[in-house]
Design a protein around this motif. Structure first.
Motif, short mmCIF file in Angstrom:
data_model
loop_
_atom_site.label_atom_id
_atom_site.label_comp_id
_atom_site.label_asym_id
_atom_site.label_seq_id
_atom_site.Cartn_x
_atom_site.Cartn_y
_atom_site.Cartn_z
N LEU A 10 -57.50 -3.29 17.77
CA LEU A 10 -56.39 -3.98 17.12
C LEU A 10 -55.68 -4.89 18.12
N PRO A 11 -54.95 -5.89 17.63
CA PRO A 11 -54.14 -6.72 18.52
C PRO A 11 -53.08 -5.87 19.22
N PRO A 12 -52.74 -6.17 20.47
CA PRO A 12 -53.21 -7.31 21.26
C PRO A 12 -54.48 -7.03 22.07
N TYR A 13 -55.05 -5.83 21.90
CA TYR A 13 -56.19 -5.44 22.73
C TYR A 13 -57.45 -6.22 22.39
N ASN A 14 -57.52 -6.74 21.16
CA ASN A 14 -58.70 -7.54 20.82
C ASN A 14 -58.74 -8.84 21.63
N TYR A 15 -57.56 -9.34 22.04
CA TYR A 15 -57.53 -10.55 22.88
C TYR A 15 -58.23 -10.29 24.22
N LEU A 16 -58.21 -9.04 24.65
CA LEU A 16 -58.81 -8.66 25.93
C LEU A 16 -60.21 -8.07 25.75
N LEU A 17 -60.79 -8.30 24.57
CA LEU A 17 -62.13 -7.80 24.24
C LEU A 17 -62.18 -6.28 24.25
N GLY A 18 -61.11 -5.68 23.72
CA GLY A 18 -61.08 -4.22 23.62
C GLY A 18 -62.17 -3.68 22.71
N GLY A 19 -62.60 -4.49 21.74
CA GLY A 19 -63.68 -4.06 20.86
C GLY A 19 -64.98 -3.84 21.62
N LYS A 20 -65.22 -4.67 22.62
CA LYS A 20 -66.41 -4.49 23.45
C LYS A 20 -66.29 -3.22 24.29
N LEU A 21 -65.06 -2.93 24.75
CA LEU A 21 -64.86 -1.69 25.50
C LEU A 21 -65.20 -0.48 24.64
N VAL A 22 -64.70 -0.46 23.40
CA VAL A 22 -65.01 0.65 22.49
C VAL A 22 -66.52 0.73 22.25
N TYR A 24 -68.84 -0.06 24.32
CA TYR A 24 -69.43 0.57 25.50
C TYR A 24 -69.18 2.08 25.49
N LEU A 25 -67.96 2.48 25.18
CA LEU A 25 -67.60 3.90 25.26
C LEU A 25 -68.40 4.74 24.26
N ILE A 26 -68.76 4.15 23.15
CA ILE A 26 -69.52 4.88 22.14
C ILE A 26 -70.87 5.35 22.67
N VAL A 27 -71.44 4.61 23.63
CA VAL A 27 -72.76 4.99 24.15
C VAL A 27 -72.65 5.93 25.35
N ASP A 69 -79.37 -4.44 32.89
CA ASP A 69 -80.40 -5.24 32.21
C ASP A 69 -80.75 -4.69 30.82
N ARG A 70 -80.05 -3.66 30.39
CA ARG A 70 -80.39 -3.02 29.12
C ARG A 70 -79.49 -3.50 27.99
N LEU A 71 -80.11 -4.04 26.95
CA LEU A 71 -79.37 -4.44 25.76
C LEU A 71 -78.98 -3.17 25.01
N LEU A 72 -77.68 -2.98 24.77
CA LEU A 72 -77.22 -1.73 24.16
C LEU A 72 -77.37 -1.71 22.64
N TYR A 73 -77.02 -2.80 22.00
CA TYR A 73 -77.05 -2.87 20.54
C TYR A 73 -78.17 -3.81 20.10
N SER A 74 -79.24 -3.24 19.58
CA SER A 74 -80.40 -4.04 19.19
C SER A 74 -80.35 -4.36 17.70
N PRO A 75 -80.43 -5.64 17.32
CA PRO A 75 -80.46 -5.99 15.89
C PRO A 75 -81.80 -5.57 15.28
N ILE A 76 -81.75 -4.86 14.16
CA ILE A 76 -82.99 -4.36 13.55
C ILE A 76 -83.15 -4.80 12.10
N GLY A 77 -82.20 -5.57 11.59
CA GLY A 77 -82.31 -6.03 10.21
C GLY A 77 -80.96 -6.40 9.66
N THR A 175 -66.71 1.82 31.60
CA THR A 175 -65.43 1.11 31.62
C THR A 175 -65.37 0.12 32.78
N ASN A 176 -65.82 0.55 33.93
CA ASN A 176 -65.82 -0.34 35.10
C ASN A 176 -66.75 -1.53 34.88
N TYR A 177 -67.86 -1.30 34.21
CA TYR A 177 -68.80 -2.39 33.93
C TYR A 177 -68.16 -3.40 32.98
#
Length: 206
Positions: A10-22, A24-27, A69-77, A175-177
């Protein structure tokens, strides 16, 4: 397997790409261990991977999201445009209340079947004389992404391997990555920082 239904910030964390952090954390291994702990008394207590979908079409949140070098989320359809996003919370509540008035309780426990929301809509639709498939067709196609939790997830799911060789990245490492590869650029963008500073939650609605 597990479905990650909503991943974002949610804003304002989405401005800082917080969605990408989440994302990452899911994996992380901590999420996998929590899953194992929660379902340890069931047959399916090892999390081999997760599925998720974009909101609309291709997702800027998942595309190119890598750990080294590993793609985390692979599109499959992509989906056929079938789901519940076009039905409001009020509509769903009215359907669930209607079922309760008819003495029908749709269980929402692990192992009871796919999406509880969709099962409620299907049951209510059938009782009201609607075609449930038509009710659930919204025509917004979304990309489907798969995240393997182990190096041999595919072989395991195909019953070629009997154990999972997990990646085991922990929360701190991921998180550091994210901080180094995504947050750093945002922190150096004055416009983004100003948006974060001046964000007013009183003007935000979901």
């Amino acid at each position: 397997m597990m479905d990650a239904y909503v991943i974002g910030a949610l804003p304002p964390y989405n401005y800082l790409l917080g969605g990408k952090l989440v994302s990452y954390l899911i994996v992380s291994k901590e999420v996998r261990e929590l899953f194992h702990q929660k379902y340890r008394d069931t047959k399916y207590n090892q999390l081999a991977g997760i599925f998720t979908t974009s909101l609309y079409g291709k997702s800027s949140q998942y595309n190119r999201l890598k750990f080294k070098d590993r793609l985390l989320y692979s599109p499959i359809g992509e989906t056929k445009g079938y789901g519940t996003l076009h039905l409001t919370t009020e509509t769903f509540k009215a359907m669930n209340d209607f079922l309760k008035e008819q003495g029908i309780i749709v269980s929402n426990k692990f192992g009871d079947g796919p999406s509880w929301t969709m099962r409620v809509i299907r049951n209510a639709g059938e009782l009201l004389g609607f075609n449930p498939d038509n009710l659930l067709m919204h025509s917004f196609k979304r990309k489907i992404y798969f995240v393997p939790y182990a190096k041999n997830t595919i072989s395991f799911l195909n019953q070629k391997d009997t154990y999972l060789d997990f990646y085991n990245q922990n929360v701190n490492t991921l998180t550091n990555y994210w901080r180094e590869h995504w947050l750093r650029q945002r922190k150096n963008n004055n416009k983004i920082i100003e948006e974060v500073k001046w964000f007013n939650p009183n003007y935000f609605e979901i």
